[in-house]
Design a protein around this motif. Structure first.
Motif, mmCIF file in Angstrom:
data_model
loop_
_atom_site.group_PDB
_atom_site.id
_atom_site.type_symbol
_atom_site.label_atom_id
_atom_site.label_comp_id
_atom_site.label_asym_id
_atom_site.label_seq_id
_atom_site.Cartn_x
_atom_site.Cartn_y
_atom_site.Cartn_z
ATOM 1 N N HIS A 300 0.830 -1.202 0.000
ATOM 2 C CA HIS A 300 0.000 0.000 0.000
ATOM 3 C C HIS A 300 0.867 1.256 0.000
ATOM 4 O O HIS A 300 1.622 1.501 0.942
ATOM 5 N N ALA A 301 0.747 2.046 -1.059
ATOM 6 C CA ALA A 301 1.412 3.351 -1.096
ATOM 7 C C ALA A 301 0.628 4.361 -0.267
ATOM 8 O O ALA A 301 -0.581 4.193 -0.030
ATOM 9 N N VAL A 302 1.286 5.424 0.157
ATOM 10 C CA VAL A 302 0.594 6.511 0.860
ATOM 11 C C VAL A 302 -0.484 7.078 -0.048
ATOM 12 O O VAL A 302 -0.229 7.428 -1.204
ATOM 13 N N HIS A 303 -1.705 7.160 0.479
ATOM 14 C CA HIS A 303 -2.815 7.714 -0.303
ATOM 15 C C HIS A 303 -2.738 9.233 -0.273
ATOM 16 O O HIS A 303 -2.584 9.827 0.800
ATOM 17 N N PRO A 304 -2.823 9.904 -1.436
ATOM 18 C CA PRO A 304 -2.673 11.361 -1.448
ATOM 19 C C PRO A 304 -3.721 12.091 -0.616
ATOM 20 O O PRO A 304 -3.438 13.183 -0.070
ATOM 21 N N ASN A 305 -4.913 11.528 -0.485
ATOM 22 C CA ASN A 305 -5.983 12.183 0.271
ATOM 23 C C ASN A 305 -6.122 11.662 1.700
ATOM 24 O O ASN A 305 -6.818 12.280 2.512
ATOM 25 N N HIS A 306 -5.471 10.532 1.990
ATOM 26 C CA HIS A 306 -5.604 9.936 3.316
ATOM 27 C C HIS A 306 -4.270 9.403 3.830
ATOM 28 O O HIS A 306 -4.110 8.201 4.084
ATOM 29 N N GLU A 308 -3.234 9.600 6.687
ATOM 30 C CA GLU A 308 -3.383 9.181 8.085
ATOM 31 C C GLU A 308 -3.480 7.668 8.248
ATOM 32 O O GLU A 308 -3.329 7.145 9.355
ATOM 33 N N PHE A 309 -3.721 6.935 7.146
ATOM 34 C CA PHE A 309 -3.818 5.483 7.250
ATOM 35 C C PHE A 309 -2.455 4.808 7.362
ATOM 36 O O PHE A 309 -2.377 3.597 7.572
ATOM 37 N N MET A 310 -1.392 5.565 7.212
ATOM 38 C CA MET A 310 -0.042 4.998 7.233
ATOM 39 C C MET A 310 0.633 5.197 8.590
ATOM 40 O O MET A 310 0.379 6.169 9.290
ATOM 41 N N HIS A 314 6.883 4.390 8.505
ATOM 42 C CA HIS A 314 6.990 3.285 7.540
ATOM 43 C C HIS A 314 6.083 3.526 6.348
ATOM 44 O O HIS A 314 5.498 2.588 5.806
ATOM 45 N N ALA A 315 5.981 4.772 5.936
ATOM 46 C CA ALA A 315 5.181 5.119 4.761
ATOM 47 C C ALA A 315 6.003 4.878 3.503
ATOM 48 O O ALA A 315 7.199 5.179 3.463
ATOM 49 N N VAL A 316 5.364 4.334 2.469
ATOM 50 C CA VAL A 316 6.072 4.047 1.216
ATOM 51 C C VAL A 316 5.361 4.756 0.067
ATOM 52 O O VAL A 316 4.146 4.967 0.100
ATOM 53 N N TYR A 317 6.136 5.094 -0.951
ATOM 54 C CA TYR A 317 5.631 5.911 -2.051
ATOM 55 C C TYR A 317 5.919 5.254 -3.392
ATOM 56 O O TYR A 317 6.943 4.575 -3.564
ATOM 57 N N MET A 318 5.040 5.486 -4.344
ATOM 58 C CA MET A 318 5.240 5.003 -5.707
ATOM 59 C C MET A 318 6.457 5.686 -6.329
ATOM 60 O O MET A 318 6.757 6.841 -6.036
ATOM 61 N N ALA A 357 5.351 -1.034 7.273
ATOM 62 C CA ALA A 357 4.634 -1.745 8.336
ATOM 63 C C ALA A 357 3.291 -1.053 8.514
ATOM 64 O O ALA A 357 3.174 0.171 8.347
ATOM 65 N N ASN A 358 2.270 -1.814 8.838
ATOM 66 C CA ASN A 358 0.960 -1.234 9.082
ATOM 67 C C ASN A 358 0.971 -0.390 10.349
ATOM 68 O O ASN A 358 1.804 -0.586 11.249
ATOM 69 N N ARG A 359 0.021 0.539 10.436
ATOM 70 C CA ARG A 359 -0.219 1.200 11.705
ATOM 71 C C ARG A 359 -0.546 0.130 12.745
ATOM 72 O O ARG A 359 -1.208 -0.863 12.454
ATOM 73 N N ALA A 360 -0.093 0.344 13.954
ATOM 74 C CA ALA A 360 -0.248 -0.678 14.989
ATOM 75 C C ALA A 360 -1.705 -0.964 15.330
ATOM 76 O O ALA A 360 -2.022 -2.026 15.889
ATOM 77 N N ASP A 361 -2.610 -0.034 14.988
ATOM 78 C CA ASP A 361 -4.023 -0.240 15.286
ATOM 79 C C ASP A 361 -4.825 -0.647 14.056
ATOM 80 O O ASP A 361 -6.055 -0.631 14.073
ATOM 81 N N MET A 362 -4.136 -1.055 12.979
ATOM 82 C CA MET A 362 -4.812 -1.470 11.754
ATOM 83 C C MET A 362 -4.264 -2.811 11.286
ATOM 84 O O MET A 362 -3.047 -2.993 11.179
#
Length: 428
Positions: A300-306, A308-310, A314-318, A357-362
């Protein structure tokens, strides 16, 4: 490279077609087909492939001499879709709809108001028993229509979809009643009465395209990895180890099938390679200990509009390179040893990589690595390419990342992993 990817996706509307297309590419490159129902007499310096259920495939090359282990990749060729039930037509006074059920966890809204086609396989009657034929109608022949906003004023507010009501594809007018099976039979080149049963899905036939540094196409998850690892497998020069390419079906529904990553398919193939080469059970275990698996499934790449889900660390980009995926609960198999080894491969190949890595609560989804490791235990790292809208009918990824992936995996297939002790390894 991306145009070759789009061609691969176009030729692979279903796992059966993906395997058939991959077989054709391997055969053209000089690989010989094996059958699980026959004995194997393998020769050093030659390449082979074997399929199971027509929807999973394993290819490998046999080294000319002794070898330390197997350098393996695994990707999956299934994607979320709508499977057509056996009694396919739902006719009424005005319409003919198709009776379907969900396969995997898709984003339902992305399938609405989109021209769709049908593909899969049919089992047909022969004088000796049955024969399987692939079919692909290719042209749009169905659509899942939205309800107009005037009749559903809350359509844009927390929409939900009932698979038995909202997601039934419209096939035609009432005059089309009884024509679906005939159309499938014509595509298979048989009479309708000779079709015994089917495995058909509704799929998105839209072609992929590049735009502003990105690529968009159906089924990028996981055909981008399936294509990239195949390209690397066919391109790689001979190394010291035996390269193995795995393409599994049914990952989207848990892999618990005879042809999935949880099956004995990989263990059976590796065992038969060892037997054909005269390896003892102990020698084969040594080979496995000196082996390595890349579990390849998109991330999952960082969503441009969201964003906060990352997890911010550990955010990754295209277009920023291959993703190494981590999870404490072993949904991903990457650990310090396997991630370090693959990082060395990327460094030598000059390919950037990222850590996810996923957010710890997701909760995140699981993939092939932890499942296949229950059958063949070896060092494994989970990797993939970053993308948006995973499990959409049309997904988006980075235009530069396919080439990064092929370059790193080509070098990987040319390497050997030497085990000097538990946790002590060398790449040569």
């Amino acid at each position: 490279m991306n145009q070759k990817l789009f061609d691969y996706i176009k030729a692979s509307p279903t796992p059966f077609h993906a395997v058939a297309h991959t077989k054709a590419r391997l055969s053209a490159a000089g690989y010989s087909e094996l059958s699980e129902g026959e004995s194997w007499a393998l020769e050093g310096g030659k390449g082979y492939f074997v399929t199971r259920n027509g929807s999973s495939l394993i290819a490998f090359r046999v080294p000319k001499g002794d070898f330390p282990g197997y350098m393996m990749t695994a990707a999956h060729c299934d994607s979320p879709a709508f499977k057509i039930k056996e009694n396919a037509e739902i006719p009424d006074k005005y319409y003919v709809r198709l009776s379907v059920e969900r396969y995997g966890g898709m984003l339902c809204s992305t399938w609405l108001d989109r021209p769709l086609s049908v593909a899969g396989r049919v089992a047909v009657r022969t004088e000796k028993g049955i024969s399987v034929r692939l079919v692909d109608l290719k042209e749009p022949c169905a659509i899942i229509p939205n309800v107009a906003i005037h009749m559903n004023r809350n359509a844009n507010e927390n929409a939900s979809y009932n698979a038995a009501v909202d997601m039934l594809p419209l096939f035609g007018t009432s005059e089309a009643a009884g024509s679906f099976k005939a159309r499938v039979a014509a595509a298979a080149g048989v009479k309708p009465e000779d079709i015994l049963t089917t495995d058909l899905i509704v799929y998105n036939p839209q072609e992929g395209y590049s735009w502003n540094g990105y690529i968009s196409a159906p089924r990028l998850d996981d055909l981008q990895c399936a294509f990239g690892s195949l390209e690397a497998f066919l391109t790689a020069k001979e190394g010291g180890s035996a390269p193995v390419y795995c393409l599994f079906d049914n990952e989207e529904v848990g892999s618990q099938t005879k042809q999935g990553a949880a099956s004995t398919f990989l263990a059976d193939v590796l065992g038969r390679i060892g037997e054909s080469l005269g390896l003892s059970a102990g020698e084969q275990r040594q080979k496995i200990a000196g082996s390595f698996l890349l579990s390849c499934d998109n991330a999952h790449a960082v969503h441009p509009n969201h964003p906060e889900f990352m997890d911010k660390n550990h955010a990754v980009y295209m277009n920023k390179g291959i993703v190494i995926k981590y999870n404490a609960n072993q949904r991903y198999t990457s650990d310090a040893v396997s991630a370090a080894i693959f990082g060395l491969v990327c460094d030598e190949a000059g390919v950037p990589f990222q850590r996810y890595a996923n957010r710890a609560d997701m909760l995140g989804g699981s993939t092939l690595g932890n499942i296949s490791n229950t059958q063949v235990s070896l060092n494994t790292v989970d990797i993939g390419l970053p993308q948006l809208a995973m499990h959409s009918a049309f997904e988006t990824a980075g235009g530069a990342d396919t080439e990064y992936f092929v370059r790193a995996l080509t070098l990987f297939f040319e390497k050997s992993l030497i085990m000097d002790g538990d946790g002590e390894y060398r790449l040569v």
